[in-house]
Design a protein around this motif. Structure first.
Motif, PDB file in Angstrom:
ATOM      1  N   TYR A 249      67.484 -37.207 -31.551  1.00 17.62           N
ATOM      2  CA  TYR A 249      68.922 -37.497 -31.499  1.00 17.62           C
ATOM      3  C   TYR A 249      69.378 -38.048 -30.151  1.00 17.62           C
ATOM      4  CZ  TYR A 249      73.917 -36.799 -32.413  1.00 17.62           C
ATOM      5  OH  TYR A 249      75.259 -36.990 -32.603  1.00 17.62           O
ATOM      6  N   PHE A 250      68.751 -37.606 -29.059  1.00 20.21           N
ATOM      7  CA  PHE A 250      69.222 -37.959 -27.725  1.00 20.21           C
ATOM      8  C   PHE A 250      68.315 -38.994 -27.060  1.00 20.21           C
ATOM      9  CE2 PHE A 250      70.883 -33.685 -28.494  1.00 20.21           C
ATOM     10  CZ  PHE A 250      72.230 -33.888 -28.239  1.00 20.21           C
ATOM     11  N   HIS A 251      68.961 -39.898 -26.317  1.00 21.83           N
ATOM     12  CA  HIS A 251      68.190 -40.887 -25.566  1.00 21.83           C
ATOM     13  C   HIS A 251      67.552 -40.267 -24.321  1.00 21.83           C
ATOM     14  CE1 HIS A 251      71.028 -43.277 -28.001  1.00 21.83           C
ATOM     15  NE2 HIS A 251      70.067 -44.168 -28.017  1.00 21.83           N
ATOM     16  N   ARG A 276      61.586 -32.279 -29.375  1.00 22.53           N
ATOM     17  CA  ARG A 276      62.044 -32.532 -30.750  1.00 22.53           C
ATOM     18  C   ARG A 276      63.325 -33.352 -30.779  1.00 22.53           C
ATOM     19  NH1 ARG A 276      65.755 -30.556 -34.068  1.00 22.53           N
ATOM     20  NH2 ARG A 276      66.396 -28.872 -32.666  1.00 22.53           N
ATOM     21  N   VAL A 277      64.293 -33.020 -29.933  1.00 20.19           N
ATOM     22  CA  VAL A 277      65.603 -33.672 -30.024  1.00 20.19           C
ATOM     23  C   VAL A 277      65.670 -34.978 -29.236  1.00 20.19           C
ATOM     24  CG1 VAL A 277      66.739 -31.463 -30.401  1.00 20.19           C
ATOM     25  CG2 VAL A 277      66.623 -32.416 -28.068  1.00 20.19           C
ATOM     26  N   THR A 278      64.651 -35.284 -28.433  1.00 21.55           N
ATOM     27  CA  THR A 278      64.641 -36.522 -27.649  1.00 21.55           C
ATOM     28  C   THR A 278      64.060 -37.657 -28.486  1.00 21.55           C
ATOM     29  OG1 THR A 278      64.356 -35.275 -25.597  1.00 21.55           O
ATOM     30  CG2 THR A 278      63.831 -37.618 -25.525  1.00 21.55           C
ATOM     31  N   LYS A 279      64.676 -38.808 -28.412  1.00 20.38           N
ATOM     32  CA  LYS A 279      64.198 -39.969 -29.149  1.00 20.38           C
ATOM     33  C   LYS A 279      62.858 -40.457 -28.596  1.00 20.38           C
ATOM     34  CE  LYS A 279      68.721 -41.956 -30.387  1.00 20.38           C
ATOM     35  NZ  LYS A 279      68.500 -42.028 -31.846  1.00 20.38           N
ATOM     36  N   PRO A 280      62.008 -41.053 -29.445  1.00 16.47           N
ATOM     37  CA  PRO A 280      60.809 -41.708 -28.930  1.00 16.47           C
ATOM     38  C   PRO A 280      61.187 -42.754 -27.882  1.00 16.47           C
ATOM     39  CG  PRO A 280      60.700 -41.500 -31.309  1.00 16.47           C
ATOM     40  CD  PRO A 280      62.082 -41.077 -30.916  1.00 16.47           C
ATOM     41  N   GLY A 281      60.484 -42.723 -26.760  1.00 20.02           N
ATOM     42  CA  GLY A 281      60.818 -43.615 -25.653  1.00 20.02           C
ATOM     43  C   GLY A 281      61.795 -42.998 -24.675  1.00 20.02           C
ATOM     44  N   GLY A 282      62.365 -41.843 -25.038  1.00 13.11           N
ATOM     45  CA  GLY A 282      63.302 -41.166 -24.151  1.00 13.11           C
ATOM     46  C   GLY A 282      62.611 -40.271 -23.145  1.00 13.11           C
ATOM     47  N   ARG A 283      63.400 -39.712 -22.243  1.00  9.07           N
ATOM     48  CA  ARG A 283      62.854 -38.882 -21.172  1.00  9.07           C
ATOM     49  C   ARG A 283      63.483 -37.490 -21.178  1.00  9.07           C
ATOM     50  NH1 ARG A 283      62.293 -42.559 -15.631  1.00  9.07           N
ATOM     51  NH2 ARG A 283      60.854 -44.106 -16.501  1.00  9.07           N
ATOM     52  N   PHE A 284      62.658 -36.526 -20.777  1.00  2.00           N
ATOM     53  CA  PHE A 284      63.134 -35.177 -20.497  1.00  2.00           C
ATOM     54  C   PHE A 284      62.941 -34.958 -19.000  1.00  2.00           C
ATOM     55  CE2 PHE A 284      62.115 -30.391 -20.822  1.00  2.00           C
ATOM     56  CZ  PHE A 284      63.435 -30.053 -20.589  1.00  2.00           C
ATOM     57  N   ILE A 285      64.031 -34.662 -18.301  1.00  3.56           N
ATOM     58  CA  ILE A 285      63.983 -34.553 -16.841  1.00  3.56           C
ATOM     59  C   ILE A 285      64.380 -33.139 -16.432  1.00  3.56           C
ATOM     60  CG2 ILE A 285      64.780 -35.521 -14.651  1.00  3.56           C
ATOM     61  CD1 ILE A 285      65.518 -38.063 -16.198  1.00  3.56           C
ATOM     62  N   ILE A 286      63.519 -32.504 -15.679  1.00  2.00           N
ATOM     63  CA  ILE A 286      63.721 -31.131 -15.226  1.00  2.00           C
ATOM     64  C   ILE A 286      63.898 -31.127 -13.715  1.00  2.00           C
ATOM     65  CG2 ILE A 286      62.657 -28.843 -15.009  1.00  2.00           C
ATOM     66  CD1 ILE A 286      60.975 -29.538 -17.491  1.00  2.00           C
ATOM     67  N   LYS A 343      61.930 -29.305  -7.255  1.00  5.51           N
ATOM     68  CA  LYS A 343      61.036 -30.367  -7.709  1.00  5.51           C
ATOM     69  C   LYS A 343      61.632 -30.966  -8.970  1.00  5.51           C
ATOM     70  CE  LYS A 343      57.080 -29.259  -9.615  1.00  5.51           C
ATOM     71  NZ  LYS A 343      55.767 -28.625  -9.823  1.00  5.51           N
ATOM     72  N   VAL A 344      61.362 -32.237  -9.169  1.00  9.55           N
ATOM     73  CA  VAL A 344      61.847 -32.948 -10.349  1.00  9.55           C
ATOM     74  C   VAL A 344      60.658 -33.407 -11.164  1.00  9.55           C
ATOM     75  CG1 VAL A 344      63.107 -34.973 -11.176  1.00  9.55           C
ATOM     76  CG2 VAL A 344      63.969 -33.693  -9.209  1.00  9.55           C
ATOM     77  N   LEU A 345      60.653 -33.033 -12.432  1.00  8.19           N
ATOM     78  CA  LEU A 345      59.610 -33.473 -13.364  1.00  8.19           C
ATOM     79  C   LEU A 345      60.225 -34.435 -14.367  1.00  8.19           C
ATOM     80  CD1 LEU A 345      59.025 -30.036 -13.015  1.00  8.19           C
ATOM     81  CD2 LEU A 345      56.850 -30.980 -13.811  1.00  8.19           C
ATOM     82  N   VAL A 346      59.569 -35.561 -14.577  1.00 10.62           N
ATOM     83  CA  VAL A 346      60.032 -36.556 -15.538  1.00 10.62           C
ATOM     84  C   VAL A 346      58.952 -36.705 -16.602  1.00 10.62           C
ATOM     85  CG1 VAL A 346      60.802 -38.930 -15.897  1.00 10.62           C
ATOM     86  CG2 VAL A 346      61.313 -37.757 -13.733  1.00 10.62           C
ATOM     87  N   ALA A 347      59.306 -36.474 -17.846  1.00  9.32           N
ATOM     88  CA  ALA A 347      58.345 -36.539 -18.953  1.00  9.32           C
ATOM     89  C   ALA A 347      58.851 -37.519 -20.010  1.00  9.32           C
ATOM     90  CB  ALA A 347      58.159 -35.154 -19.570  1.00  9.32           C
ATOM     91  N   CYS A 348      57.978 -38.359 -20.505  1.00  9.64           N
ATOM     92  CA  CYS A 348      58.351 -39.392 -21.474  1.00  9.64           C
ATOM     93  C   CYS A 348      57.849 -39.027 -22.877  1.00  9.64           C
ATOM     94  CB  CYS A 348      57.753 -40.740 -21.060  1.00  9.64           C
ATOM     95  SG  CYS A 348      58.219 -41.274 -19.397  1.00  9.64           S
ATOM     96  N   LYS A 349      58.698 -39.245 -23.855  1.00  8.71           N
ATOM     97  CA  LYS A 349      58.283 -39.036 -25.247  1.00  8.71           C
ATOM     98  C   LYS A 349      57.688 -40.331 -25.764  1.00  8.71           C
ATOM     99  CE  LYS A 349      59.854 -37.319 -29.738  1.00  8.71           C
ATOM    100  NZ  LYS A 349      60.914 -36.577 -30.446  1.00  8.71           N
TER     101      LYS A 349
END
Length: 351
Positions: A249-251, A276-286, A343-349
Motif C-alpha cells: 500500500y505504501f511507497h 508486507r505493506v510497502t510497495k515493490p520498489g519501495g523503501r523501509f527506513i529505520i 544509525k540509519v538503515l535503508v532496506a529496499c523491497k
C-alpha cells in the motif's frame, strides 16, 4: 530564508539546545544526590570517548546543514524547536523527577495509575520506559517526551530524525510516474508526530500516515500536525506487529527510535509487517540507536544507557543483527550508516 541564515547561526542554535540539556543533567544529578543519596556511583565516560562523541556530534550538525543546503528539506526546519512547549512543560519534568527516582530505586518497572486503561496492550509495552510516570500511555508522558529526548541527546534528536529524509526522497524518485499527491508514506510508531512533521517539510504534497499504540501520543501528534495549514493527520492506533493496511500500500515506510524498545520476536514481526505493506520498489527506513557491530568503541555509553534508564530490551538490541532481520523478511540492498548516537538503515523491497 537561506540567504539570511548562516551556518554559524545554525551551530549556535544547536549549541544552545545542547547547553540547556547539559545544564539540566548536571543540576538534576546534583539534586538527586542530595534528595535521594545512592551508594551506586556511575563511572564517568573516558575522555577519549567523550571526544569521539563530540566529533560525531559535530559531524551530525555538518550533515544536517548540508542536506538543507542541498534542498532535501527547507532551512527553516533546522530551527523548528517548540520552545514555548518546552518552557511550558519543563517545570513538570522537575515535578515528576521524585517519582522517577523512587521508581528507579525500587526497581518498579510496571507502575501505572489506576485511571490508565492497560487492557489489550502487549506485555512488553507495559513498561515504565525511562522510569517515566505512566509509561507511554499518559498525556503527561506525551507532553514531556520531546523535551525529555532533546535533553537526553543534548538537543540533537531532531537532527538524528532528519537523517531518514535524504534516503526517503531518493527512494521515492523511483516512483516518478506517480503524482506527488498520490505518494503514500507510513511512519510506524509515530509517537508525538515529530518525524511526520519533518517528512511533511521535505515532501509537501505526499499523503502521510502514522500509527502508534498510545492514544495519548496520537492525541499529541494530532495536535502538532493539525497546526500545519491544510494538514489532515491520518493517524491510527495500531500495534506495529499487525498493521491495519493492505499489502503493497505504501511507497515508503519509516520508523524512528522504535526497535530498541522491542523484544526480539516483536522486532522481526514489525519488520515483516513493514515489508508486507510497502510497495515493490519501495523503501523501509529505520533510525534507531547505534549498535555494537558498528560502534564497539561506544560500548560504555550504550551500557550506561540501559543501566541508568529502564530499557529492558536495549541490551539485546545492542548485538542484534537488524540487517539479517531485514533480509530474512525479504528486503534487499540493505545499507546502514552511523550518525552521532543513531544509525540509519535503508532496506529496499524487490521489484
Amino acid at each position: 530564508m537561506a540567504d539570511t541564515l548562516t551556518k554559524l547561526t545554525y551551530q549556535t542554535f544547536q549549541q544552545s539546545k545542547n547547553y540547556f540539556g547539559l545544564a539540566h543533567k548536571i543540576l538534576s544529578t546534583r539534586v538527586m544526590s542530595l534528595v535521594s543519596p545512592s551508594d551506586r556511583k556511575s563511572k564517568p565516560l573516558p575522555l577519549d570517548l567523550l571526544q569521539k562523541i563530540n566529533q560525531r556530534y559535530e559531524r551530525l550538525l555538518e550533515v544536517d546543514w548540508q542536506d538543507a543546503e542541498a534542498g532535501v528539506y527547507p532551512h527553516n526546519i533546522l530551527f523548528d524547536n517548540p520552545w514555548d512547549e518546552f518552557f511550558l512543560y519543563y517545570p513538570a519534568v522537575w515535578f515528576d523527577l521524585p517519582q522517577i527516582w523512587e521508581r528507579a530505586k525500587q526497581k518498579n518497572y510496571q507502575d501505572f495509575d489506576s485511571n490508565l486503561d492497560i487492557a489489550g496492550y502487549p506485555s512488553y509495552y507495559l513498561q515504565n520506559f525511562h522510569h517515566q510516570t505512566g509509561g507511554y500511555l499518559s498525556d503527561l508522558s506525551a507532553n514531556l517526551y520531546d523535551l525529555q529526548v532533546e535533553i537526553l541527546f543534548g538537543g540533537s534528536a531532531d537532527a538524528m530524525r532528519r537523517r531518514i529524509l535524504a534516503s526517503l526522497k531518493q527512494g521515492l524518485s523511483d516512483f516518478d510516474d506517480v503524482p506527488a499527491s498520490q505518494i503514500k508514506i507510513l511512519d510506524i510508531a509515530c509517537g508525538t508526530g515529530r518525524t511526520l512533521k519533518m517528512i511533511r517539510a521535505a515532501l509537501p504534497k505526499a499523503a502521510l500516515f502514522g500509527t502508534d499504540l498510545s492514544p495519548a501520543y496520537l492525541r499529541k501528534a494530532n495536535q502538532m500536525l493539525s497546526q500545519i495549514p491544510g494538514e489532515l493527520p491520518q493517524l491510527l492506533q495500531a500495534n506495529a506487529e499487525e498493521l491495519p493496511y493492505m499489502d503493497n500500500y505504501f511507497h515508503a515506510t519509516t520508523s524512528v527510535f522504535l526497535f530498541h524498545e522491542l523484544p526480539a520476536v516483536a522486532r522481526q514481526r514489525v519488520i515483516e509487517e513493514a515489508f508486507r505493506v510497502t510497495k515493490p520498489g519501495g523503501r523501509f527506513i529505520i533510525c534507531d540507536s547505534i549498535q555494537m557491530s558498528d560502534s564497539p568503541e561506544m560500548e560504555p555509553a550504550m551500557t550506561g544507557f540501559y543501566e541508568t534508564f529502564h530499557e529492558p530490551y536495549y541490551r539485546h538490541y545492542m548485538t542484534d543483527d537488524l540487517v539479517e532481520r531485514l533480509e530474512k523478511a525479504g528486503f534487499e540492498n540493505v545499507t546502514a550508516e552511523v550518525q552521532y548516537m543513531s544509525k540509519v538503515l535503508v532496506a529496499c523491497k524487490p521489484v
